[in-house]
Design a protein around this motif. Structure first.
Motif: not given
Length: 334
Positions: A214-222
């Motif tokens: 299972l995985g989640a990608d998120f924006t470092v920017d926000d």
């Protein structure tokens, strides 16, 4: 006696001067420590939420026979490797892929239907964490489910093997024997223009066998600018290689880095002409900035005094726990 008295006075003056300097640095470090604490706390909240989904996933998978008996095979239809639903067509659906590398396509079709429960879990997770770009599952049987739906037909190569990628193998039995949540250490630039992306992954076991990751990608920017915008000062976040992951524009300009697109670093990262190597501290035009990078990243020092660089007084640095990131604060000359 006068000589002795003067010597004592000079000694005390040096001691108090050093204490004043340490006290000044202490106040500086209080601010950067608070910022890091907030960032780590937010990261922990996201980790805990993904861990909850992982345990729900595991509970379901260990009742796989009942899932298979009640599975809705009509929810998704497939053309070769890809589900036929389109991005934006139905916000309740994911993009599902049964890759050509599956050893058993019939079983993979069954698995895709039996794991439809993930759609609602993924949707709630992303609504709770808007900075998450996508949440997904990649299975040992080459079934990939990604929420929200995207243009998977034109982006994902149907012959790839998910086990070859770090978002799978970093959580497998060899690399993650504890079977817990894992941060993928290296952030990367999203090809679709979302800036820096970081991934959090969790293995899903069916008994003693790895069923999926299972995985989640998120924006470092926000993630980081939420804090940079609230804390006064010129901050940079860099990885252990010296790449600038995020930063206040003033700090980046002070460090003799290339010109920014529209004077904004986050816009520069998203531009087609962006090159990571251009915004690496070790590639700065300034010898002192390169020396600062060496002191912070290689020698693990936490402070640096500038002597020749125009406009900069000093810098301090703290490592972000649990990941190869360093938060740097730049102090301009007064």
């Amino acid at each position: 006696m006068r000589v002795k008295s003067f010597s004592i006075f000079l000694f005390l003056l040096i001691i108090f001067s050093c204490n004043d300097s340490e006290s000044e640095y202490g106040r500086d470090f209080e601010e950067i420590d608070r910022l890091i604490t907030e960032m780590v706390s937010q990261g922990q909240e996201l980790s805990d939420a993904l861990d909850t989904i992982a345990h729900q996933y595991i509970d379901h998978i260990n009742r796989y026979d009942s899932l298979r008996e009640t599975a809705d095979f009509s929810k998704y239809t497939f053309t070769r490797a890809y589900s036929t639903n389109l991005p934006g067509e139905d916000s309740a659906l994911s993009s599902v892929m049964i890759l050509n590398t599956t050893p058993d396509r019939d079983r993979a079709l069954e698995e895709a239907a039996a794991t439809n429960f993930l759609d609602s879990l993924f949707s709630r997770f992303q609504k709770s964490f808007p900075l998450v770009v996508q949440v997904y599952s990649n299975s040992a049987n080459q079934v990939s489910r990604v929420y929200p739906a995207f243009d998977h037909k034109n982006i994902v190569e149907p012959n790839l093997d998910v086990k070859d990628f770090n978002f799978y193998y970093a959580a497998d039995e060899i690399n993650n024997p504890s079977k817990g949540i894992v941060w993928i250490q290296d952030a990367y630039i999203d090809p679709a223009g979302k800036g820096w992306i970081l991934s959090l992954i969790h293995p899903v076991y069916q008994g003693e066998k790895l069923f999926a990751v299972l995985g989640a990608d998120f924006t470092v920017d926000d993630f980081i600018y939420e804090y940079f915008d609230r804390y006064p000062g010129d901050y940079l976040l860099v990885n252990g290689k010296g790449d600038i992951i995020g930063g206040e524009d003033g700090a980046i300009e002070l460090l003799s880095m290339p010109a920014l697109k529209n004077h904004v670093y986050r816009e520069t990262v998203k531009s087609e002409s962006f090159r990571i190597s251009d915004f690496n501290l070790f590639n700065s035009k300034s010898l002192e900035v390169r020396k600062m990078a060496q002191e912070f990243l290689l020698n693990k020092k936490d402070r640096f005094e500038f002597e020749e660089e125009k406009g900069i007084n000093k810098a301090i640095c703290k490592m972000v726990p649990g990941i190869d990131w360093y938060l740097i604060q730049i102090f301009p000359e007064q």
